[in-house]
Design a protein around this motif. Structure first.
Motif, PDB file in Angstrom:
ATOM      1  N   MET A  35      -0.608  38.359   5.870  1.00  0.00           N
ATOM      2  CA  MET A  35       0.019  38.597   7.193  1.00  0.00           C
ATOM      3  C   MET A  35      -1.164  38.436   8.360  1.00  0.00           C
ATOM      4  N   GLY A  36      -2.032  38.973   7.932  1.00  0.00           N
ATOM      5  CA  GLY A  36      -3.489  39.234   9.198  1.00  0.00           C
ATOM      6  C   GLY A  36      -3.873  37.681   9.035  1.00  0.00           C
ATOM      7  N   LEU A  37      -3.975  37.100   7.997  1.00  0.00           N
ATOM      8  CA  LEU A  37      -4.484  35.596   7.819  1.00  0.00           C
ATOM      9  C   LEU A  37      -3.593  34.616   8.784  1.00  0.00           C
ATOM     10  N   LEU A  38      -2.339  35.016   8.646  1.00  0.00           N
ATOM     11  CA  LEU A  38      -1.561  34.081   9.408  1.00  0.00           C
ATOM     12  C   LEU A  38      -1.626  34.146  11.170  1.00  0.00           C
ATOM     13  N   LEU A  39      -1.895  35.569  11.471  1.00  0.00           N
ATOM     14  CA  LEU A  39      -2.265  36.067  12.624  1.00  0.00           C
ATOM     15  C   LEU A  39      -3.540  35.460  13.211  1.00  0.00           C
ATOM     16  N   VAL A  40      -4.647  35.502  12.303  1.00  0.00           N
ATOM     17  CA  VAL A  40      -5.785  34.941  12.597  1.00  0.00           C
ATOM     18  C   VAL A  40      -5.620  33.398  12.873  1.00  0.00           C
ATOM     19  N   PHE A  41      -4.969  32.808  11.931  1.00  0.00           N
ATOM     20  CA  PHE A  41      -4.778  31.464  11.895  1.00  0.00           C
ATOM     21  C   PHE A  41      -4.070  30.956  13.490  1.00  0.00           C
ATOM     22  N   VAL A  42      -3.017  31.353  13.803  1.00  0.00           N
ATOM     23  CA  VAL A  42      -2.322  31.334  14.838  1.00  0.00           C
ATOM     24  C   VAL A  42      -3.041  31.612  16.237  1.00  0.00           C
ATOM     25  N   ILE A  43      -3.904  32.754  16.216  1.00  0.00           N
ATOM     26  CA  ILE A  43      -4.978  32.844  17.389  1.00  0.00           C
ATOM     27  C   ILE A  43      -5.871  31.841  17.479  1.00  0.00           C
ATOM     28  N   LEU A  44      -6.532  31.436  16.517  1.00  0.00           N
ATOM     29  CA  LEU A  44      -7.629  30.242  16.555  1.00  0.00           C
ATOM     30  C   LEU A  44      -6.953  29.115  16.953  1.00  0.00           C
ATOM     31  N   TYR A  45      -5.771  28.742  16.404  1.00  0.00           N
ATOM     32  CA  TYR A  45      -4.978  27.756  16.805  1.00  0.00           C
ATOM     33  C   TYR A  45      -4.764  27.592  18.414  1.00  0.00           C
ATOM     34  N   LEU A  46      -4.081  28.846  18.875  1.00  0.00           N
ATOM     35  CA  LEU A  46      -3.743  28.816  20.226  1.00  0.00           C
ATOM     36  C   LEU A  46      -5.062  28.739  21.144  1.00  0.00           C
ATOM     37  N   ILE A  47      -5.906  29.374  20.815  1.00  0.00           N
ATOM     38  CA  ILE A  47      -7.183  29.196  21.552  1.00  0.00           C
ATOM     39  C   ILE A  47      -7.773  27.693  21.955  1.00  0.00           C
ATOM     40  N   GLY A  48      -7.429  26.983  20.811  1.00  0.00           N
ATOM     41  CA  GLY A  48      -7.754  25.475  20.816  1.00  0.00           C
ATOM     42  C   GLY A  48      -8.759  24.914  20.204  1.00  0.00           C
ATOM     43  N   ILE A  49      -9.046  25.787  18.859  1.00  0.00           N
ATOM     44  CA  ILE A  49     -10.133  25.425  17.891  1.00  0.00           C
ATOM     45  C   ILE A  49      -9.245  24.179  16.837  1.00  0.00           C
ATOM     46  N   ASN A  50     -10.312  23.385  16.451  1.00  0.00           N
ATOM     47  CA  ASN A  50      -9.742  22.319  15.609  1.00  0.00           C
ATOM     48  C   ASN A  50      -8.957  23.042  14.414  1.00  0.00           C
ATOM     49  N   GLN A  51      -7.881  22.377  14.123  1.00  0.00           N
ATOM     50  CA  GLN A  51      -7.140  22.917  13.067  1.00  0.00           C
ATOM     51  C   GLN A  51      -7.690  22.747  11.727  1.00  0.00           C
ATOM     52  N   TYR A  52      -8.752  22.043  11.428  1.00  0.00           N
ATOM     53  CA  TYR A  52      -9.232  22.069  10.068  1.00  0.00           C
ATOM     54  C   TYR A  52     -10.344  23.407  10.199  1.00  0.00           C
TER      55      TYR A  52
END
Length: 107
Positions: A35-52
């Protein structure tokens, strides 16, 4: 007739839950990591970091977290981690500055 029973005996009735080598509370810890990894991915993606980059970062964190949880499960077992944490909470010595604790008060 009594020798051929159709009922099966459940021999693991009081055993703890085990999933792929993880025992008891470590299953919950692994769920928390996921669940923490899902949250980290969402936060990084919303910040605008490349999805890869997001996938690589969460993948590395996920592998490290999973390996650590499996290592804790193997090292401490079912209740060992809780016992180790409780052992750290016990003080080495008890000091009393006042001696009044040991005197009986007469009223």
């Amino acid at each position: 007739m009594a020798a051929t029973s159709i009922y099966q005996i459940n021999k693991g009735i009081n055993k703890s839950i085990e999933f792929r080598g993880l025992k008891a509370q470590y299953i919950w810890y692994l769920g928390g990591v996921i669940m923490g990894l899902l949250l980290v991915f969402v936060i990084l993606y919303l910040i605008g970091i490349n999805q890869y980059v997001c996938v690589v970062v969460t993948g590395i964190i996920g592998v490290v977290g999973t390996v650590r949880i499996f290592a804790l499960s193997k090292k401490y077992g079912e209740y060992g981690l809780m016992k180790a944490m409780a052992r750290k909470m016990v003080p080495n010595c008890v000091r009393s500055i006042e001696r009044s604790v040991f005197y009986k008060k007469d009223n």
